[in-house]
Design a protein around this motif. Structure first.
Motif, PDB file in Angstrom:
ATOM      1  N   LYS A  89      -1.278  -8.054   7.644  1.00 13.35           N
ATOM      2  CA  LYS A  89      -0.029  -7.849   8.388  1.00 13.35           C
ATOM      3  C   LYS A  89       1.004  -8.841   7.873  1.00 13.35           C
ATOM      4  O   LYS A  89       0.779 -10.055   7.899  1.00 13.35           O
TER       5      LYS A  89
ATOM      6  N   ASP B 141       4.919 -10.442   7.982  1.00 11.77           N
ATOM      7  CA  ASP B 141       6.098 -10.678   8.815  1.00 11.77           C
ATOM      8  C   ASP B 141       7.083 -11.533   8.042  1.00 11.77           C
ATOM      9  O   ASP B 141       6.690 -12.496   7.364  1.00 11.77           O
TER      10      ASP B 141
ATOM     11  N   LEU C  29      10.521  -5.891   7.211  1.00 15.35           N
ATOM     12  CA  LEU C  29       9.383  -6.616   7.781  1.00 15.35           C
ATOM     13  C   LEU C  29       9.678  -7.276   9.126  1.00 15.35           C
ATOM     14  O   LEU C  29       8.818  -7.970   9.673  1.00 15.35           O
ATOM     15  N   GLN C  30      10.854  -7.065   9.676  1.00 20.28           N
ATOM     16  CA  GLN C  30      11.216  -7.750  10.915  1.00 20.28           C
ATOM     17  C   GLN C  30      10.281  -7.415  12.065  1.00 20.28           C
ATOM     18  O   GLN C  30      10.006  -8.250  12.922  1.00 20.28           O
ATOM     19  N   SER C  31       9.794  -6.196  12.109  1.00 24.02           N
ATOM     20  CA  SER C  31       8.866  -5.791  13.174  1.00 24.02           C
ATOM     21  C   SER C  31       7.415  -5.927  12.731  1.00 24.02           C
ATOM     22  O   SER C  31       6.499  -5.520  13.444  1.00 24.02           O
ATOM     23  N   GLY C  32       7.216  -6.485  11.549  1.00 26.23           N
ATOM     24  CA  GLY C  32       5.871  -6.609  11.003  1.00 26.23           C
ATOM     25  C   GLY C  32       5.431  -5.312  10.344  1.00 26.23           C
ATOM     26  O   GLY C  32       5.863  -4.222  10.737  1.00 26.23           O
ATOM     27  N   LYS C  33       4.619  -5.432   9.340  1.00 22.99           N
ATOM     28  CA  LYS C  33       4.101  -4.247   8.653  1.00 22.99           C
ATOM     29  C   LYS C  33       2.689  -4.531   8.162  1.00 22.99           C
ATOM     30  O   LYS C  33       2.430  -5.574   7.563  1.00 22.99           O
TER      31      LYS C  33
END
Length: 208
Positions: free
Chosen positions: A155, A157, A163-167
């Motif tokens: 994950k 961030d 990537l602001q909400s995570g991926k």
């Protein structure tokens, strides 16, 4: 079945092995947003006796402290699936280090400049953090050969639009072998790192 056992057990399967996988690092782009790999957390969950070889585990007859867990990247098994010795990284390396290297390569391949301590602008670079949920290698016995596999799940961030909400990025690698030698373990993990870098690159493409 005798053939399977012979194929899988080549080498010191009952003892621990130390291997040193790596990924070739490409040069930083001349231009591009500057990032720094701020932190990689080893979030893998180890089980004592998992039913699947893809689940991290350690030989209970050996020391199994947090330092050993951090270096563990695979568990040997015999041709019948019985778990045996561990596959570890050298004492100066951890699975988090390998994930960091792969993530950094993925960013470079996407056009970002990855800075390290000592580089000009390091403190001002965009921080990237990663949770390594899976980073493990194993093999599956076959009649004439074995299939060596590696799986990653990370994950990401960062204060970047994509990537602001995570991926979560995932990657898998496979290779057919006659035996699970130390060099085979090293090569499948290195291949897994390369596939992880490709997945990171793909995840970052919308930001370009």
């Amino acid at each position: 079945m005798a053939m399977i056992a012979t194929v899988a057990l080549t080498g010191c399967a009952t003892s621990r092995s130390v291997v040193d996988p790596s990924i070739a690092a490409s040069a930083n782009p001349v231009q591009g947003k500057a990032v720094r790999i701020e932190k990689v957390v080893d979030a893998r969950v180890f089980e004592k006796a998992p039913s699947e070889p893809s689940t991290p585990s350690l030989d209970p007859s050996e020391p199994t402290d947090d330092k050993i867990k951090a270096r563990a990247i695979a568990r040997k098994r015999n041709g019948y699936g019985k778990a045996l010795g561990d596959v570890l990284l050298p004492e100066n390396k951890t699975a988090a280090n390998l994930v960091s290297d792969a993530v950094a390569e993925g960013f470079r391949a996407s056009g970002y400049r990855v800075l390290v301590p000592g580089d000009a602008g390091f403190e001002q670079a965009i921080p990237v953090t990663a949770d390594a949920r899976q980073f493990w290698a194993w093999f599956t016995p076959g009649f004439w050969s074995i299939t060596m596999s590696h799986r990653s799940e990370v994950k990401l961030d960062a204060p970047l639009p994509v990537l602001q909400s995570g991926k979560v990025v995932t990657a898998e690698a496979e290779d057919s072998r006659q035996a699970a030698t130390e060099s085979a373990w090293q090569e499948i993990v290195s291949k897994g790192m390369t596939e992880l870098a490709k997945s990171v690159r793909a995840a970052l493409q919308p930001a370009q």
